[in-house]
Scaffold this active site. Structure first.
Site, mmCIF file in Angstrom:
data_model
loop_
_atom_site.group_PDB
_atom_site.id
_atom_site.type_symbol
_atom_site.label_atom_id
_atom_site.label_comp_id
_atom_site.label_asym_id
_atom_site.label_seq_id
_atom_site.Cartn_x
_atom_site.Cartn_y
_atom_site.Cartn_z
ATOM 1 N N SER A 172 59.310 -25.781 -7.820
ATOM 2 C CA SER A 172 58.162 -25.465 -7.172
ATOM 3 C C SER A 172 58.121 -25.202 -5.715
ATOM 4 C CB SER A 172 56.958 -26.455 -7.544
ATOM 5 O OG SER A 172 57.415 -27.656 -7.333
ATOM 6 N N ASP A 413 48.878 -34.001 -1.870
ATOM 7 C CA ASP A 413 49.990 -33.692 -2.050
ATOM 8 C C ASP A 413 50.824 -33.396 -0.730
ATOM 9 O OD1 ASP A 413 52.092 -31.728 -2.248
ATOM 10 O OD2 ASP A 413 50.977 -30.411 -3.486
ATOM 11 N N HIS A 416 54.171 -30.178 -1.342
ATOM 12 C CA HIS A 416 54.428 -28.603 -1.212
ATOM 13 C C HIS A 416 53.725 -28.446 -0.132
ATOM 14 C CE1 HIS A 416 54.599 -29.453 -5.753
ATOM 15 N NE2 HIS A 416 55.315 -28.493 -5.480
#
Ligand code: NAG
Ligand code: NAG
Ligand code: NAG
Ligand code: NAG
Ligand code: NAG
Ligand code: NAG
Length: 434
Positions: A172, A413, A416
């Site tokens: 990702s 998060d 990312h």
């Protein structure tokens, strides 16, 4: 009280981290759905192949694969010796190390595009859309010590890509870089001259007038694994076929520029190995670093025998750092990347999210492939960017508990990166080296 709190912290943190990683992997599926037509059933292909192959092992790994039994990895196939050593190339040492530098605030040239203007933006990375109030994270330019990075120019990049296939292969994080690349480039192409073709393991962006594609292939562990379906995969028991990249490599043959990454999926504890010649379903359990090394070496062998550097350019993007513990950069704090608004100033900062042993292992393998693979060493520069993660400003697909809502840091998060943001610079480096 304080004593108790202290001792619980790491446990709580680990639980959140695991929870968080699970949501990330779960969310892979949502991203796919954004671009997927209803009538496409990516799993059918795999099921069909699966049935056909029943008689002719090795079976293709999928999320239903199981190990009949598991023994400890004994290193019986130490592949070290099988890795062909490439000819030592002349050391074309760059005059300037573009990976060593600092972040400079520049709200004149940056951001290179507006978040809301990019039709390919992911809800996981659109931080402003999801309420992030401070936008300075979009305004940093990477300034290498001793030289300048080539200015980003979409027209020039398209000229470099004319008639070519560019493919990002990985997890990702690499997908984030791929989306960043689409956003950096798409505005130069009129709406009716571009299209995106979703296909579970491979998503293809086409630009007609340049006869070029920019693709993303989901291959989080590089070799074949039970996590190769971008929509449905499991994280609790990762099984890899350490001696086969074929499932993914069949797509690499006709690609002109390949950009690989792999790291975070190896950081979740031991991995099960199911060798191609194993007929009884006996897996070997290996430490993740060992398993990653086996996978990287198998990948290296593919590179050795399939890459002609005059015809194919290959890049490897090093590990993307995480910022899960604010105490690592600010002693005495108990948070994570949430509420961080500016990059770090102290040069050479290295957090626990960037595993040095992994870097050494990967570095050793890449060094032997020097003539065929260029390293995009993003780790140090991205380490400084504790401010670049979405934290709570992204779409969360599952509802959060009252407890979490009361403590935003707990569901941040910090893995990312917001777009536009840090991955744009990784692409600027790619542009620099193409
Ligand atoms: C850029 O930042 C400076 C200093 O923070 C500010 O004065 C200026 O208004 C900003 N310019 C733009 C275009 O945002
Ligand atoms: C982003 O949007 C602002 C205002 O809407 C505009 O002034 C600016 O030029 C845009 N930037 C880019 C890179 O398109
Ligand atoms: C980008 O490159 C093109 C072609 O080389 C050139 O004509 C154009 O002026 C460049 N744009 C910028 C902003 O430098
Ligand atoms: C488009 O690019 C492909 C390679 O990606 C090439 O085989 C094909 O000939 C090109 N077509 C045109 C019209 O240039
Ligand atoms: C697991 O064992 C069963 C029974 O011995 C066998 O039929 C099956 O093929 C084995 N599974 C694998 C993946 O080899
Ligand atoms: C990347 O850079 C770091 C220093 O910032 C260095 O320690 C590491 O060896 C480099 N990795 C590779 C694969 O070149």
């Amino acid at each position: 009280m304080i004593q108790k709190k202290k001792s619980q912290l790491p446990v709580i943190a680990i639980v959140f981290f695991l929870f968080f990683v699970c949501t990330i992997f779960y969310n892979e599926r949502r991203f796919q759905q954004i671009h997927q037509n209803e009538n496409q059933k990516p799993n059918d292909d795999i099921a069909a192949t699966h049935n056909k192959q029943l008689q002719s092992p090795p079976e293709i790994l999928d999320r239903f694969s199981v190990c009949n039994s598991t023994i400890k990895y004994n290193g019986k196939l130490d592949l070290n010796t099988r890795l062909v050593q490439s000819d030592e190339q002349e050391d074309t040492n760059d005059v300037c190390d573009v990976f060593s530098g600092r972040w400079v605030f520049d709200n004149v040239s940056f951001p290179l595009y507006n978040e809301s203007d990019c039709p390919y933006m992911s809800d996981q990375l659109a931080c402003h859309k999801h309420g992030r109030p401070d936008l300075m994270y979009q305004n940093w330019r990477w300034q290498p010590h001793g030289c300048d990075l080539e200015r980003w120019n979409a027209t020039e990049m398209w000229n470099k890509l004319r008639g070519k296939r560019l493919m990002f292969v990985g997890d990702s994080l690499n997908r984030g870089q791929w989306i960043s690349m689409l956003c950096l480039l798409e505005s130069a192409i009129p709406a009716d001259k571009k299209s995106i073709t979703p296909n579970a393991p491979l998503t293809i962006f086409r630009a007609e007038e340049y006869n070029a594609t920019i693709e993303f292939q989901w291959a989080p562990l590089i070799v074949e694994s039970n996590s190769d379906d971008p929509v449905n995969h499991r994280l609790d028991e990762r099984i890899i076929r350490p001696d086969s990249v074929l499932r993914h490599a069949s797509e690499w043959d006709h690609v002109d520029i390949l950009v690989f990454n792999s790291y975070l999926w190896w950081r979740q504890g031991p991995v099960k190995l199911l060798w191609s010649n194993e007929r009884n379903g006996v897996c070997e359990e290996a430490e993740s670093l060992n398993a990653m090394e086996l996978a990287m070496k198998e990948w290296a062998r593919w590179i050795e025998s399939n890459v002609d550097p005059l015809k194919k350019k290959v890049f490897f993007v090093t590990m993307s750092p995480t910022h899960l513990w604010s105490r690592e950069w600010e002693a005495g704090t108990e948070g994570n990347c949430y509420n961080e608004k500016v990059p770090m100033k102290d040069e050479g900062y290295w957090g626990s999210g960037s595993d040095l042993a992994t870097m050494r292992m990967v570095g050793g393998i890449l060094n032997k492939l020097k003539s065929k693979v260029s390293v995009i060493n993003i780790t140090q520069m991205s380490e400084y960017r504790k401010d670049g993660h979405p934290s709570i400003y992204r779409k969360f697909w599952e509802s959060r508990t009252a407890e979490q809502l009361a403590n935003p840091a707990s569901y941040s998060d910090c893995i990312h990166w917001c777009l536009p943001g840090v991955p744009n610079v990784w692409n600027q480096l790619l542009f620099h080296f193409l």
